[in-house]
Design a protein around this motif. Structure first.
Motif, PDB file in Angstrom:
ATOM      1  N   ARG A  60       0.804  -1.225   0.000  1.00 33.38           N
ATOM      2  CA  ARG A  60       0.000   0.000   0.000  1.00 33.38           C
ATOM      3  C   ARG A  60       0.835   1.271   0.000  1.00 33.38           C
ATOM      4  NH1 ARG A  60      -5.388  -0.795   1.498  1.00 33.38           N
ATOM      5  NH2 ARG A  60      -5.914  -2.949   2.010  1.00 33.38           N
ATOM      6  N   ALA A  61       2.080   1.180   0.478  1.00 30.15           N
ATOM      7  CA  ALA A  61       2.897   2.394   0.586  1.00 30.15           C
ATOM      8  C   ALA A  61       4.325   2.195   0.101  1.00 30.15           C
ATOM      9  CB  ALA A  61       2.916   2.882   2.030  1.00 30.15           C
ATOM     10  N   GLY A  62       4.609   1.072  -0.521  1.00 27.01           N
ATOM     11  CA  GLY A  62       5.951   0.837  -1.020  1.00 27.01           C
ATOM     12  C   GLY A  62       6.871   0.264   0.040  1.00 27.01           C
ATOM     13  N   SER A  63       8.094  -0.013  -0.381  1.00 24.47           N
ATOM     14  CA  SER A  63       9.090  -0.581   0.522  1.00 24.47           C
ATOM     15  C   SER A  63      10.447   0.062   0.219  1.00 24.47           C
ATOM     16  CB  SER A  63       9.165  -2.105   0.336  1.00 24.47           C
ATOM     17  OG  SER A  63      10.038  -2.699   1.247  1.00 24.47           O
ATOM     18  N   ASN A  94       6.329   5.238   2.284  1.00 28.42           N
ATOM     19  CA  ASN A  94       6.362   6.704   2.356  1.00 28.42           C
ATOM     20  C   ASN A  94       4.974   7.234   2.050  1.00 28.42           C
ATOM     21  OD1 ASN A  94       6.419   7.757  -0.702  1.00 28.42           O
ATOM     22  ND2 ASN A  94       7.690   5.900  -0.554  1.00 28.42           N
ATOM     23  N   ALA A  95       4.695   8.446   2.528  1.00 32.00           N
ATOM     24  CA  ALA A  95       3.353   9.009   2.442  1.00 32.00           C
ATOM     25  C   ALA A  95       2.934   9.269   1.004  1.00 32.00           C
ATOM     26  CB  ALA A  95       3.296  10.305   3.252  1.00 32.00           C
ATOM     27  N   ALA A  96       3.851   9.777   0.178  1.00 32.34           N
ATOM     28  CA  ALA A  96       3.489  10.093  -1.214  1.00 32.34           C
ATOM     29  C   ALA A  96       3.092   8.828  -1.969  1.00 32.34           C
ATOM     30  CB  ALA A  96       4.655  10.792  -1.911  1.00 32.34           C
ATOM     31  N   GLU A  97       3.810   7.729  -1.733  1.00 32.64           N
ATOM     32  CA  GLU A  97       3.487   6.487  -2.421  1.00 32.64           C
ATOM     33  C   GLU A  97       2.157   5.927  -1.943  1.00 32.64           C
ATOM     34  OE1 GLU A  97       4.164   3.516  -5.259  1.00 32.64           O
ATOM     35  OE2 GLU A  97       5.139   5.447  -4.900  1.00 32.64           O
ATOM     36  N   LEU A  98       1.884   6.052  -0.645  1.00 39.55           N
ATOM     37  CA  LEU A  98       0.603   5.566  -0.116  1.00 39.55           C
ATOM     38  C   LEU A  98      -0.557   6.309  -0.765  1.00 39.55           C
ATOM     39  CD1 LEU A  98      -0.141   4.674   3.575  1.00 39.55           C
ATOM     40  CD2 LEU A  98      -1.801   5.983   2.266  1.00 39.55           C
ATOM     41  N   LEU A  99      -0.435   7.630  -0.869  1.00 41.91           N
ATOM     42  CA  LEU A  99      -1.508   8.412  -1.477  1.00 41.91           C
ATOM     43  C   LEU A  99      -1.585   8.169  -2.984  1.00 41.91           C
ATOM     44  CD1 LEU A  99      -1.030  11.737   0.504  1.00 41.91           C
ATOM     45  CD2 LEU A  99      -2.869  10.063   0.771  1.00 41.91           C
ATOM     46  N   LEU A 131       1.867   8.650  10.101  1.00 39.80           N
ATOM     47  CA  LEU A 131       1.793  10.016  10.641  1.00 39.80           C
ATOM     48  C   LEU A 131       2.010  11.045   9.542  1.00 39.80           C
ATOM     49  CD1 LEU A 131       3.697   9.507  14.011  1.00 39.80           C
ATOM     50  CD2 LEU A 131       1.358  10.353  13.782  1.00 39.80           C
ATOM     51  N   ASP A 132       2.957  10.799   8.646  1.00 41.10           N
ATOM     52  CA  ASP A 132       3.176  11.704   7.517  1.00 41.10           C
ATOM     53  C   ASP A 132       1.927  11.803   6.646  1.00 41.10           C
ATOM     54  OD1 ASP A 132       5.749  12.091   8.380  1.00 41.10           O
ATOM     55  OD2 ASP A 132       6.658  10.710   6.949  1.00 41.10           O
ATOM     56  N   THR A 133       1.311  10.664   6.384  1.00 45.22           N
ATOM     57  CA  THR A 133       0.103  10.651   5.551  1.00 45.22           C
ATOM     58  C   THR A 133      -1.020  11.432   6.226  1.00 45.22           C
ATOM     59  OG1 THR A 133       0.715   8.473   4.687  1.00 45.22           O
ATOM     60  CG2 THR A 133      -1.571   9.169   4.399  1.00 45.22           C
ATOM     61  N   CYS A 134      -1.199  11.205   7.517  1.00 44.59           N
ATOM     62  CA  CYS A 134      -2.245  11.940   8.245  1.00 44.59           C
ATOM     63  C   CYS A 134      -1.949  13.434   8.265  1.00 44.59           C
ATOM     64  CB  CYS A 134      -2.344  11.411   9.672  1.00 44.59           C
ATOM     65  SG  CYS A 134      -2.966   9.718   9.802  1.00 44.59           S
ATOM     66  N   ALA A 135      -0.685  13.798   8.429  1.00 40.67           N
ATOM     67  CA  ALA A 135      -0.322  15.215   8.424  1.00 40.67           C
ATOM     68  C   ALA A 135      -0.660  15.856   7.086  1.00 40.67           C
ATOM     69  CB  ALA A 135       1.166  15.360   8.731  1.00 40.67           C
ATOM     70  N   PRO A 149      11.385   7.082   7.121  1.00 39.39           N
ATOM     71  CA  PRO A 149      11.006   7.112   5.698  1.00 39.39           C
ATOM     72  C   PRO A 149      11.158   8.505   5.120  1.00 39.39           C
ATOM     73  CG  PRO A 149       9.053   7.121   7.071  1.00 39.39           C
ATOM     74  CD  PRO A 149      10.218   6.953   8.011  1.00 39.39           C
ATOM     75  N   VAL A 150      11.339   8.563   3.804  1.00 39.82           N
ATOM     76  CA  VAL A 150      11.346   9.842   3.102  1.00 39.82           C
ATOM     77  C   VAL A 150       9.902  10.213   2.774  1.00 39.82           C
ATOM     78  CG1 VAL A 150      13.637   9.456   2.154  1.00 39.82           C
ATOM     79  CG2 VAL A 150      11.626   8.669   0.879  1.00 39.82           C
ATOM     80  N   TRP A 151       9.705  11.457   2.364  1.00 38.61           N
ATOM     81  CA  TRP A 151       8.360  11.887   1.988  1.00 38.61           C
ATOM     82  C   TRP A 151       8.026  11.469   0.562  1.00 38.61           C
ATOM     83  CZ3 TRP A 151       4.596  14.346   4.887  1.00 38.61           C
ATOM     84  CH2 TRP A 151       4.962  14.716   6.175  1.00 38.61           C
ATOM     85  N   VAL A 152       8.998  11.582  -0.319  1.00 40.36           N
ATOM     86  CA  VAL A 152       8.803  11.171  -1.719  1.00 40.36           C
ATOM     87  C   VAL A 152       9.973  10.281  -2.093  1.00 40.36           C
ATOM     88  CG1 VAL A 152       8.472  11.922  -4.097  1.00 40.36           C
ATOM     89  CG2 VAL A 152       7.669  13.356  -2.225  1.00 40.36           C
TER      90      VAL A 152
END
Length: 396
Positions: free
Chosen positions: A182-185, A188-193, A249-253, A354-357
């Motif tokens: 769902r978010a990569g390996s 990270n938040a950008a990949e999840l979204l 937490l990054d995704t929620c932010a 994790p990184v953001w992108v």
């Protein structure tokens, strides 16, 4: 000397009993700066990290880190057993070593008698009952009976402790592994979204955040009661419970401060629960402040230029962004609520954040599957356009 030995024996046994009670039985955060478990982890983790940091090979270094969790559990149990043996041995020594030992019949050395006391204590604690050393006083017999009961209780605690510990670890890792798709390996938040940018994605994203809200509550309950679990690592080097928690937490932010949508309410609930877990675990390991008492100064995980890169990456997936200039400021304010604890735990546990992108990968599995799905949908649509329309009269 016998009085000092008796007092030392009390300190040893009570210290182990209190420490084992707080570590295994008490379902809340352990307290006390001079607990045996706390001193043990400080004395063993720091040299273990110094040794592992010298290893150049990244994969081997990760393997060394992963060994510490299970090994420290065994060493902690061994330390408790040794301290109990010494404690009860000091009790017997304070009674004047009232034992009949055929091996020590020709010597009156105090150290030789203490060896017998330790031998009796060890065989009694582990309930061997060899009977080759015979007590000569009622008080010594009473202590032997009491130590036998302590030994049985110690074995029972160990047998009950290990399954609970590994069940909590297994439940934690299931969600961490599921986040890979769902978010990569690493996640990270950008990949999840990005992977939730499809029709009906808001409902799917709300369900995901609800699941991780519950997961964060389980982490809070288990890792505060059993901080040893924080040293246990995932099976894959690109996964960790800390990276998964920070990614959520990054995704929620982002959902709260930048991205518009109906999922912002659930993002707030998940953020509060996840931050609660992260901050409380950080307090257990005392990583929120530096040793000199000053606040932490950590590198910025999302500088200004990277924020606009993040917005571009999300915009490519047709996610609705808040276009006001204050979005970056709101995101920075929310990040300050959890990133100090995340950096502290990352530095202490040697778990990367994790990184953001994430940079694009060659032969990315998700991209390949998405392209194949798109090609299949296009082929089906083209075949449908070429199919002639038949009605019942035509078949007649």
């Amino acid at each position: 000397m016998q009085v000092a030995a008796f007092i030392a024996g009390i300190l040893f046994c009570l210290g182990v009993a209190l420490d084992a009670f707080q570590t295994i039985i008490l379902p809340r955060r352990p307290t006390g700066r001079f607990r045996i478990t706390r001193i043990f982890f400080i004395a063993t983790w720091v040299p273990w990290v110094l040794m592992a940091d010298r290893v150049i090979d990244k994969k081997l270094r990760g393997q060394i880190y992963s060994i510490y969790g299970p090994l420290s559990l065994l060493l902690l149990l061994l330390l408790w057993a040794i301290l109990l043996i010494f404690g009860f041995g000091l009790f017997y020594f304070s009674l004047g070593s009232p034992f009949g030992d055929a091996m020590m019949i020709h010597t009156n050395s105090a150290w030789a008698q203490f060896d017998t006391d330790l031998y009796v204590s060890g065989t009694t604690l582990f309930t061997l009952g060899l009977g080759d050393v015979v007590p000569h006083s009622l008080l010594a017999r009473a202590f032997i009976i009491f130590e036998s009961g302590v030994g049985l209780g110690f074995v029972a605690l160990v047998i009950g402790y290990l399954p609970v510990l590994y069940q909590s670890f297994s439940r934690r890792e299931i969600n961490v592994a599921l986040l890979d798709a769902r978010a990569g390996s690493p996640p990270n938040a950008a990949e999840l979204l990005r992977r939730h940018a499809f029709e009906g994605s808001e409902e799917a994203l709300i369900d995901l955040l609800e699941e991780w809200e519950r997961w964060s509550a389980e982490i809070l309950e288990s890792h505060i009661s059993y901080p040893l679990l924080c040293y246990y690592r995932s099976q894959h080097d690109t996964q960790s419970w800390l990276a998964a928690l920070v990614s959520i937490l990054d995704t929620c932010a982002l959902l709260i401060s930048v991205i518009e949508g109906a999922h912002s309410r659930q993002a707030q609930l998940t953020f509060v629960m996840s931050r609660h877990a992260l901050i409380d675990i950080g307090e257990v390991f005392e990583v929120l402040e530096r040793k000199d008492g000053k606040p932490r100064t950590d590198p910025d995980r999302l500088p200004s230029k990277d924020f606009y890169h993040l917005c571009e990456a999300l915009g490519e997936n047709q996610l609705r962004l808040c276009g006001d200039p204050a979005a970056a400021k709101r995101l920075h304010t929310i990040r300050a609520l959890y990133e100090p604890a995340a950096h502290g735990l990352s530095d202490y546990l040697r778990l990367p954040l994790p990184v953001w992108v994430a940079p694009p990968k060659v032969n990315d599995q998700w991209s390949i599957l998405t392209r194949m799905r798109t090609d299949a949908a296009t082929a089906l649509k083209s075949a449908g356009d070429r199919t002639p329309f038949f009605n019942d009269e035509d078949h007649g």
